[in-house]
Design a protein around this motif. Sequence first.
Motif, PDB file in Angstrom:
ATOM      1  N   MET A 195      10.563  -9.735  14.869  1.00 56.97           N
ATOM      2  CA  MET A 195       9.068  -9.548  14.909  1.00 56.97           C
ATOM      3  C   MET A 195       8.709  -8.647  13.816  1.00 56.97           C
ATOM      4  O   MET A 195       9.149  -7.500  13.908  1.00 56.97           O
ATOM      5  N   ASP A 196       7.860  -8.822  13.056  1.00 54.87           N
ATOM      6  CA  ASP A 196       7.428  -8.005  11.905  1.00 54.87           C
ATOM      7  C   ASP A 196       6.209  -7.283  12.506  1.00 54.87           C
ATOM      8  O   ASP A 196       5.008  -7.781  12.671  1.00 54.87           O
ATOM      9  N   THR A 197       6.311  -5.905  12.708  1.00 55.20           N
ATOM     10  CA  THR A 197       5.007  -5.052  13.215  1.00 55.20           C
ATOM     11  C   THR A 197       4.575  -4.173  12.089  1.00 55.20           C
ATOM     12  O   THR A 197       3.921  -3.175  12.546  1.00 55.20           O
ATOM     13  N   THR A 198       4.859  -4.370  10.857  1.00 54.01           N
ATOM     14  CA  THR A 198       4.533  -3.324   9.883  1.00 54.01           C
ATOM     15  C   THR A 198       2.937  -3.304   9.822  1.00 54.01           C
ATOM     16  O   THR A 198       2.424  -2.228   9.648  1.00 54.01           O
ATOM     17  N   ALA A 199       2.534  -4.519   9.732  1.00 52.70           N
ATOM     18  CA  ALA A 199       0.748  -4.460   9.692  1.00 52.70           C
ATOM     19  C   ALA A 199       0.413  -3.690  11.234  1.00 52.70           C
ATOM     20  O   ALA A 199      -0.911  -3.178  11.025  1.00 52.70           O
ATOM     21  N   LEU A 200       0.807  -3.968  12.454  1.00 50.28           N
ATOM     22  CA  LEU A 200       0.292  -3.478  13.329  1.00 50.28           C
ATOM     23  C   LEU A 200       0.544  -2.168  13.431  1.00 50.28           C
ATOM     24  O   LEU A 200      -0.234  -1.248  13.701  1.00 50.28           O
ATOM     25  N   ASP A 201       1.839  -1.565  12.997  1.00 51.06           N
ATOM     26  CA  ASP A 201       1.748   0.032  12.939  1.00 51.06           C
ATOM     27  C   ASP A 201       1.032   0.551  12.013  1.00 51.06           C
ATOM     28  O   ASP A 201       0.489   1.621  12.244  1.00 51.06           O
ATOM     29  N   ALA A 202       0.611   0.157  10.908  1.00 50.50           N
ATOM     30  CA  ALA A 202      -0.094   0.452   9.899  1.00 50.50           C
ATOM     31  C   ALA A 202      -1.679   0.982  10.525  1.00 50.50           C
ATOM     32  O   ALA A 202      -2.281   1.615  10.255  1.00 50.50           O
ATOM     33  N   ALA A 203      -2.003  -0.423  11.144  1.00 52.96           N
ATOM     34  CA  ALA A 203      -3.170  -0.451  11.771  1.00 52.96           C
ATOM     35  C   ALA A 203      -3.489   0.519  12.838  1.00 52.96           C
ATOM     36  O   ALA A 203      -4.583   1.294  12.902  1.00 52.96           O
ATOM     37  N   ALA A 204      -2.446   0.576  13.638  1.00 47.59           N
ATOM     38  CA  ALA A 204      -2.431   1.801  14.761  1.00 47.59           C
ATOM     39  C   ALA A 204      -2.531   3.020  14.034  1.00 47.59           C
ATOM     40  O   ALA A 204      -3.302   3.795  14.472  1.00 47.59           O
ATOM     41  N   LYS A 205      -1.841   3.497  13.236  1.00 43.65           N
ATOM     42  CA  LYS A 205      -1.964   4.815  12.519  1.00 43.65           C
ATOM     43  C   LYS A 205      -3.187   5.033  11.897  1.00 43.65           C
ATOM     44  O   LYS A 205      -3.828   5.843  11.808  1.00 43.65           O
ATOM     45  N   ARG A 206      -3.988   3.831  11.101  1.00 42.02           N
ATOM     46  CA  ARG A 206      -5.319   4.268  10.751  1.00 42.02           C
ATOM     47  C   ARG A 206      -6.224   4.314  11.843  1.00 42.02           C
ATOM     48  O   ARG A 206      -7.134   5.279  11.605  1.00 42.02           O
ATOM     49  N   TYR A 207      -6.060   3.584  12.880  1.00 45.23           N
ATOM     50  CA  TYR A 207      -7.052   3.931  13.990  1.00 45.23           C
ATOM     51  C   TYR A 207      -6.745   5.461  14.533  1.00 45.23           C
ATOM     52  O   TYR A 207      -7.926   6.072  14.799  1.00 45.23           O
ATOM     53  N   ARG A 208      -5.774   5.942  14.713  1.00 41.63           N
ATOM     54  CA  ARG A 208      -5.483   7.012  15.171  1.00 41.63           C
ATOM     55  C   ARG A 208      -5.942   8.015  14.153  1.00 41.63           C
ATOM     56  O   ARG A 208      -6.782   9.099  14.732  1.00 41.63           O
ATOM     57  N   LYS A 209      -5.931   8.079  13.052  1.00 47.10           N
ATOM     58  CA  LYS A 209      -6.361   8.929  12.048  1.00 47.10           C
ATOM     59  C   LYS A 209      -8.024   8.922  12.025  1.00 47.10           C
ATOM     60  O   LYS A 209      -8.673   9.765  12.039  1.00 47.10           O
ATOM     61  N   ALA A 210      -8.540   7.692  12.247  1.00 49.44           N
ATOM     62  CA  ALA A 210     -10.002   7.634  12.255  1.00 49.44           C
ATOM     63  C   ALA A 210     -10.718   8.178  13.526  1.00 49.44           C
ATOM     64  O   ALA A 210     -11.589   8.889  13.710  1.00 49.44           O
ATOM     65  N   GLU A 211      -9.851   8.208  14.730  1.00 46.62           N
ATOM     66  CA  GLU A 211     -10.024   8.894  15.935  1.00 46.62           C
ATOM     67  C   GLU A 211     -10.479  10.185  15.758  1.00 46.62           C
ATOM     68  O   GLU A 211     -11.094  11.020  16.260  1.00 46.62           O
ATOM     69  N   ALA A 212      -9.196  10.692  14.913  1.00 49.19           N
ATOM     70  CA  ALA A 212      -9.022  12.117  14.785  1.00 49.19           C
ATOM     71  C   ALA A 212     -10.179  12.589  14.096  1.00 49.19           C
ATOM     72  O   ALA A 212     -10.834  13.692  14.186  1.00 49.19           O
ATOM     73  N   ALA A 213     -10.579  12.004  12.834  1.00 47.84           N
ATOM     74  CA  ALA A 213     -11.647  12.349  12.030  1.00 47.84           C
ATOM     75  C   ALA A 213     -12.891  12.150  12.939  1.00 47.84           C
ATOM     76  O   ALA A 213     -13.791  12.960  12.657  1.00 47.84           O
ATOM     77  N   LEU A 214     -13.225  11.196  13.743  1.00 52.09           N
ATOM     78  CA  LEU A 214     -14.168  11.224  14.441  1.00 52.09           C
ATOM     79  C   LEU A 214     -14.486  12.318  15.505  1.00 52.09           C
ATOM     80  O   LEU A 214     -15.689  12.916  15.741  1.00 52.09           O
ATOM     81  N   ASP A 215     -13.409  12.823  16.082  1.00 50.88           N
ATOM     82  CA  ASP A 215     -13.298  13.927  17.037  1.00 50.88           C
ATOM     83  C   ASP A 215     -13.931  15.027  16.314  1.00 50.88           C
ATOM     84  O   ASP A 215     -14.732  15.983  16.924  1.00 50.88           O
ATOM     85  N   LYS A 216     -13.288  15.141  15.224  1.00 53.71           N
ATOM     86  CA  LYS A 216     -13.290  16.407  14.219  1.00 53.71           C
ATOM     87  C   LYS A 216     -14.934  16.529  13.896  1.00 53.71           C
ATOM     88  O   LYS A 216     -15.846  17.498  14.063  1.00 53.71           O
ATOM     89  N   ALA A 217     -15.373  15.226  13.437  1.00 56.41           N
ATOM     90  CA  ALA A 217     -17.001  15.297  13.193  1.00 56.41           C
ATOM     91  C   ALA A 217     -17.852  15.596  14.132  1.00 56.41           C
ATOM     92  O   ALA A 217     -18.876  16.238  14.151  1.00 56.41           O
ATOM     93  N   ARG A 218     -17.520  15.063  15.373  1.00 58.16           N
ATOM     94  CA  ARG A 218     -18.399  15.263  16.446  1.00 58.16           C
ATOM     95  C   ARG A 218     -18.176  16.787  16.783  1.00 58.16           C
ATOM     96  O   ARG A 218     -19.448  17.178  17.295  1.00 58.16           O
ATOM     97  N   THR A 219     -17.226  17.273  17.009  1.00 62.24           N
ATOM     98  CA  THR A 219     -16.971  18.610  17.189  1.00 62.24           C
ATOM     99  C   THR A 219     -17.782  19.827  16.179  1.00 62.24           C
ATOM    100  O   THR A 219     -18.668  20.530  16.407  1.00 62.24           O
ATOM    101  N   ASP A 220     -17.675  19.186  14.917  1.00 60.06           N
ATOM    102  CA  ASP A 220     -18.761  19.872  13.887  1.00 60.06           C
ATOM    103  C   ASP A 220     -19.995  19.790  14.162  1.00 60.06           C
ATOM    104  O   ASP A 220     -20.776  20.496  14.073  1.00 60.06           O
ATOM    105  N   LEU A 221     -20.414  18.305  14.521  1.00 57.44           N
ATOM    106  CA  LEU A 221     -21.924  18.188  14.639  1.00 57.44           C
ATOM    107  C   LEU A 221     -22.592  18.808  15.720  1.00 57.44           C
ATOM    108  O   LEU A 221     -23.408  19.495  15.911  1.00 57.44           O
TER     109      LEU A 221
END
Length: 72
Positions: A1-27
């Motif tokens: 089972m190749d999970t490379t794309a899944l792992d990359a998508a999950a990493k992007r999602y976590r980074k986006a969540e962290a960026a959203l949290d920071k932006a919400r805190t800043d706002l």
Amino acid sequence: MDTTALDAAAKRYRKAEAALDKARTDLTAEVVAVLRSTDERGAQAEVARRAGWSREQIRQIMRAAGDPPAAG
């Protein structure tokens, strides 16, 4: 089972969540700073419009920041 794309998508999602949290805190910090710096009539409504939040959300943010309810 190749999970490379899944792992990359999950990493992007976590980074986006962290960026959203920071932006919400800043706002949130900017909302508090602006409303603490003025007693101008209609400031709360203007801040709510610019932030894209309801006036009730703004009131909740200000209460959480330790400020009394504001009129207008």
